[in-house]
Scaffold this motif. Structure first.
Motif, mmCIF file in Angstrom:
data_model
loop_
_atom_site.group_PDB
_atom_site.id
_atom_site.type_symbol
_atom_site.label_atom_id
_atom_site.label_comp_id
_atom_site.label_asym_id
_atom_site.label_seq_id
_atom_site.Cartn_x
_atom_site.Cartn_y
_atom_site.Cartn_z
ATOM 1 N N LEU A 300 0.832 -1.194 0.000
ATOM 2 C CA LEU A 300 0.000 0.000 0.000
ATOM 3 C C LEU A 300 0.875 1.255 0.000
ATOM 4 N N TYR A 301 1.941 1.241 0.780
ATOM 5 C CA TYR A 301 2.869 2.369 0.835
ATOM 6 C C TYR A 301 3.449 2.670 -0.547
ATOM 7 N N GLN A 302 3.846 1.634 -1.269
ATOM 8 C CA GLN A 302 4.415 1.821 -2.604
ATOM 9 C C GLN A 302 3.407 2.448 -3.557
ATOM 10 N N GLU A 303 2.149 2.012 -3.492
ATOM 11 C CA GLU A 303 1.128 2.610 -4.352
ATOM 12 C C GLU A 303 0.924 4.078 -4.005
ATOM 13 N N LEU A 304 0.864 4.383 -2.735
ATOM 14 C CA LEU A 304 0.667 5.768 -2.309
ATOM 15 C C LEU A 304 1.810 6.660 -2.774
ATOM 16 N N GLU A 306 3.750 6.136 -5.417
ATOM 17 C CA GLU A 306 3.697 6.238 -6.878
ATOM 18 C C GLU A 306 2.601 7.194 -7.340
ATOM 19 N N VAL A 307 1.433 7.130 -6.708
ATOM 20 C CA VAL A 307 0.292 7.934 -7.146
ATOM 21 C C VAL A 307 0.337 9.348 -6.573
ATOM 22 N N LEU A 308 0.720 9.486 -5.304
ATOM 23 C CA LEU A 308 0.641 10.777 -4.627
ATOM 24 C C LEU A 308 1.978 11.470 -4.449
ATOM 25 N N GLY A 309 3.066 10.687 -4.391
ATOM 26 C CA GLY A 309 4.357 11.286 -4.094
ATOM 27 C C GLY A 309 4.334 11.908 -2.707
ATOM 28 N N SER A 310 4.751 13.142 -2.612
ATOM 29 C CA SER A 310 4.731 13.839 -1.320
ATOM 30 C C SER A 310 3.500 14.721 -1.159
ATOM 31 N N ASP A 311 2.605 14.705 -2.160
ATOM 32 C CA ASP A 311 1.404 15.541 -2.106
ATOM 33 C C ASP A 311 0.335 14.912 -1.215
ATOM 34 N N PRO A 312 -0.509 15.725 -0.598
ATOM 35 C CA PRO A 312 -1.634 15.170 0.160
ATOM 36 C C PRO A 312 -2.658 14.558 -0.789
ATOM 37 N N ILE A 313 -3.465 13.664 -0.272
ATOM 38 C CA ILE A 313 -4.514 13.039 -1.079
ATOM 39 C C ILE A 313 -5.529 14.104 -1.517
ATOM 40 N N SER A 314 -6.077 13.942 -2.701
ATOM 41 C CA SER A 314 -7.140 14.813 -3.193
ATOM 42 C C SER A 314 -8.282 13.935 -3.687
ATOM 43 N N LEU A 315 -9.447 14.507 -3.802
ATOM 44 C CA LEU A 315 -10.632 13.725 -4.172
ATOM 45 C C LEU A 315 -10.478 13.076 -5.543
ATOM 46 N N ASP A 316 -9.839 13.775 -6.474
ATOM 47 C CA ASP A 316 -9.701 13.238 -7.829
ATOM 48 C C ASP A 316 -8.644 12.142 -7.924
ATOM 49 N N LYS A 317 -7.782 12.024 -6.919
ATOM 50 C CA LYS A 317 -6.758 10.976 -6.925
ATOM 51 C C LYS A 317 -7.256 9.652 -6.352
ATOM 52 N N LEU A 321 -6.153 4.939 -6.630
ATOM 53 C CA LEU A 321 -5.580 4.099 -5.583
ATOM 54 C C LEU A 321 -6.287 2.743 -5.569
ATOM 55 N N ARG A 322 -5.965 1.925 -6.539
ATOM 56 C CA ARG A 322 -6.670 0.655 -6.713
ATOM 57 C C ARG A 322 -6.354 -0.338 -5.600
ATOM 58 N N TYR A 323 -5.102 -0.394 -5.179
ATOM 59 C CA TYR A 323 -4.768 -1.342 -4.121
ATOM 60 C C TYR A 323 -5.387 -0.902 -2.792
ATOM 61 N N CYS A 324 -5.444 0.386 -2.556
ATOM 62 C CA CYS A 324 -6.107 0.898 -1.359
ATOM 63 C C CYS A 324 -7.570 0.469 -1.350
ATOM 64 N N VAL A 419 -8.584 8.613 2.935
ATOM 65 C CA VAL A 419 -7.797 9.762 3.410
ATOM 66 C C VAL A 419 -6.942 9.341 4.601
ATOM 67 N N LEU A 420 -7.518 8.566 5.506
ATOM 68 C CA LEU A 420 -6.778 8.112 6.683
ATOM 69 C C LEU A 420 -5.594 7.239 6.292
ATOM 70 N N LEU A 421 -5.825 6.243 5.449
ATOM 71 C CA LEU A 421 -4.743 5.329 5.062
ATOM 72 C C LEU A 421 -3.657 6.059 4.283
ATOM 73 N N SER A 422 -4.063 6.940 3.372
ATOM 74 C CA SER A 422 -3.073 7.626 2.539
ATOM 75 C C SER A 422 -2.201 8.566 3.361
ATOM 76 N N THR A 423 -2.747 9.111 4.433
ATOM 77 C CA THR A 423 -1.984 10.017 5.292
ATOM 78 C C THR A 423 -1.136 9.236 6.291
ATOM 79 N N LEU A 424 -1.728 8.220 6.887
ATOM 80 C CA LEU A 424 -1.072 7.482 7.965
ATOM 81 C C LEU A 424 0.044 6.575 7.472
ATOM 82 N N VAL A 425 -0.235 5.785 6.448
ATOM 83 C CA VAL A 425 0.717 4.757 6.005
ATOM 84 C C VAL A 425 1.985 5.369 5.417
ATOM 85 N N ARG A 426 1.903 6.596 4.880
ATOM 86 C CA ARG A 426 3.109 7.231 4.353
ATOM 87 C C ARG A 426 4.011 7.798 5.453
#
Length: 460
Positions: A300-304, A306-317, A321-324, A419-426
Motif C-alpha cells: 500500500l505504501y508503494q502505491e501511495l 507512486e500515485v501521490l508522491g509527497s502531495d496530500p490526497i485529493s478527491l480526484d486521486k 488508488l486501486r490497491y487501497c 484519506v486516513l490510510l493515505s496520510t497514515l501509512v506514508r
C-alpha cells in the motif's frame, strides 16, 4: 442494491391469521425451525447465540443455504450463499439499505408520503447531499485526519494506541461537522452528540433485533430520551442553518430541496447515525488488519508513493488508488462489516425450488456469505490481492459492497478511510499487539467487542 426491510419490533406483533395464510403457501418446501412461541418465535434462540449473525451461521450450517425461522410471529426466509442471492429477484431498488432499516426502526417514513416516485426523488436528494458535502469539505476531512496522525506521531513507539476510541472520535468529528456545520467544531457539542448517539445505536443494534428493548422499561426510557434529545438538536440545527442560508454541508443541501422540516431531521438522523458507525468501524478494522501484515502495508505504501508522491490526497486521486480500494474491500469482507441485510419480497419470487410469495421478509445472511469457502478461497485470511480477480469483484458487487449500488454511507466511509490510510501509512508503520484476542460484536455493523490496541513507529 440490497434493501434492508422493515426491521422493527412491530414485526413481532403480526396477525395470527396472516401467519396461517402465509405458512402453507410460501414455506412448505423450506426447513422451518420450531415455532417457539406465538409472541417471540425464535427470538430467544437469537439471544442465546449472541447476535442475529451468529444465529444465521448456525441456521445455515444445519439447514443449508436456504432456510427460514420465526421472527416473532412472522416466518422469515434467509439466503446464505452467492448462488441463492443471485437467483433472488426483487424489483425494489427505490430505497437504500440503511435508510430503510434505520428509518423503520426509528419509526420514520422512508419515502415522502406520495409513493415510489417521491421515494426515488428523496433518495437522490440524500445521495446528492452526501456527495456535495464531500466535495465542498474535503479539505476539512484531510485536516481532521492530519490532526489525528500528528497526535499518533508524537507517541513513544512502545505506547499502545486505542483504535476504537480514537477512530470513533475521528468519525464523530468528521460526520457531525460535514453533516451539521461548524458549531460541531466545539468538542462539548461532539461529546454531547456522542452520548446520545451511543444510547440510540446500542438499542438499534441489538435491543430491537432480539426483542429485549420492549422487555425493559428503564432501557426503553433511556433510549427514547436520547432519541428525543437528538431529534431536538437536529431540528434546531436545521432551523439555524436555514436562517443563515449557507450551502456547504449536508443539511444545507437538504434545506434547498422540497423536503419538510421533519424529513430533513430524519435524513440527518440516518446519516449521522449510520455514517459515524460505518466510518469508525471501517477505519478500525482496516488499521487493525494492516497491523497484522507488514507485506500489505508495504504494498500500500508503494502505491501511495507512486500515485501521490509527497502531495496530500485529493478527491480526484482516490480512484487511482486501486490497491487501497482492495484493502478496504477486503476489510469489509474479512470483518463482515455489515453482516445482515434484508428485503421485503414485493412480488412473488423463487429461489431453487422454493417459492417466496409477496410480502415475505427475505434476509441476506451476508456474514455467512462473506466467509463462504465456496465463494472465497481461504475465507478467514486477510488477503487484498484476492480482489485482483474479476469473479471476486463481481461477487462483492452483487452483495452491494461496491459499484453504483453501494449505500451512500459506505461510500462516505470509504472516502474518509482512504484519506486516513493515505496520510497514515506514508508516515507511520502499524504493529500488532501480541497476545491480543480479537472478539467481534456482529450486530448491524460488526464492531470489536473490546478496545483494539496497536503500536506505531515512524517511517525512516
Amino acid at each position: 442494491m440490497l434493501d434492508f426491510a422493515i426491521f422493527a419490533v412491530t414485526f413481532v406483533i403480526i396477525l395470527v391469521g396472516a401467519v396461517l395464510y402465509l405458512y402453507p403457501v410460501s414455506l412448505t418446501l423450506i426447513n422451518i425451525m420450531a415455532f417457539c412461541s406465538l409472541r417471540d418465535g425464535n427470538l430467544q434462540d437469537i439471544v442465546n447465540k449472541g447476535s442475529l449473525h451468529e444465529f444465521l451461521v448456525s441456521l445455515h450450517q444445519e439447514f443449508g443455504s436456504v432456510a427460514s425461522f420465526w421472527f416473532g410471529g412472522r416466518p422469515v426466509v434467509s439466503l446464505g450463499s452467492v448462488q441463492q442471492l443471485r437467483q433472488h429477484i426483487n424489483p425494489n431498488h427505490s430505497t437504500d439499505s440503511f435508510e430503510t432499516m434505520l428509518k423503520s426502526l426509528l419509526g420514520y417514513q422512508s419515502g415522502m408520503g406520495g409513493g415510489a416516485t417521491e421515494t426515488v426523488i428523496r433518495k437522490k436528494v440524500y445521495e446528492s447531499a452526501i456527495n456535495n458535502t464531500l466535495k465542498n469539505n474535503f479539505p476539512l476531512v484531510l485536516k481532521l485526519v492530519e490532526e489525528l496522525v500528528g497526535k499518533w506521531k508524537s507517541f513513544p513507539e512502545a505506547q499502545h494506541t486505542p483504535l476504537c476510541g480514537h477512530l470513533l472520535g475521528l468519525a464523530m468529528k468528521t460526520v457531525t461537522q460535514l453533516a451539521l456545520g461548524e458549531s460541531f467544531r466545539d468538542d462539548t457539542e461532539v461529546i454531547s452528540f456522542r452520548k446520545n448517539h451511543e444510547a440510540i445505536w446500542s438499542e438499534i443494534g441489538k435491543g430491537y433485533l432480539d426483542g429485549s428493548l420492549e422487555k425493559s422499561s428503564s432501557r426503553k426510557g433511556h433510549y427514547e430520551k436520547a432519541l428525543s434529545e437528538m431529534e431536538s438538536v437536529l431540528l434546531s440545527v436545521a432551523r439555524e442553518r436555514k436562517a443563515q442560508r449557507k450551502q456547504t454541508v449536508f443539511v444545507d443541501t437538504l434545506l434547498q430541496s422540497s423536503l419538510t422540516e421533519r424529513q430533513i431531521m430524519e435524513d440527518c438522523m440516518v446519516f449521522t447515525l449510520a455514517g459515524c458507525v460505518i466510518t469508525a468501524n471501517l477505519c478500525i478494522w482496516a488499521l487493525y488488519f494492516l497491523s497484522t501484515s507488514e507485506e500489505v502495508q508495504e504494498k500500500l505504501y508503494q502505491e501511495l508513493e507512486e500515485v501521490l508522491g509527497s502531495d496530500p490526497i485529493s478527491l480526484d486521486k482516490i480512484p487511482q488508488l486501486r490497491y487501497c480500494q482492495q484493502v478496504l474491500n477486503e476489510t469489509v469482507r474479512t470483518a463482515k462489516l455489515t453482516p445482515v441485510a434484508a428485503r421485503l419480497q414485493e412480488v412473488e419470487g423463487k429461489v431453487d425450488q422454493h417459492v417466496i410469495p409477496k410480502e415475505t421478509l427475505v434476509i441476506y445472511a451476508l456474514g455467512v456469505v462473506l466467509q463462504d469457502s465456496d465463494t472465497w478461497s481461504t475465507p478467514y485470511r486477510f488477503d487484498p490481492d484476492r480482489f485482483e480477480e474479476e469473479s471476486v469483484r463481481k461477487s462483492f458487487c452483487l452483495l452491494g459492497f461496491s459499484g453504483n449500488q453501494t449505500c451512500p454511507e459506505l461510500r462516505f466511509a470509504y472516502t474518509v478511510a482512504t484519506v486516513l490510510l493515505s496520510t497514515l501509512v506514508r508516515q507511520l508503520k502499524l504493529h500488532q499487539l501480541k497476545g491480543q484476542v480479537k472478539e467481534v460484536r456482529s450486530e448491524l455493523v460488526s464492531t470489536p467487542k473490546d478496545e483494539t490496541w496497536i503500536t506505531v513507529s515512524r517511517r525512516s
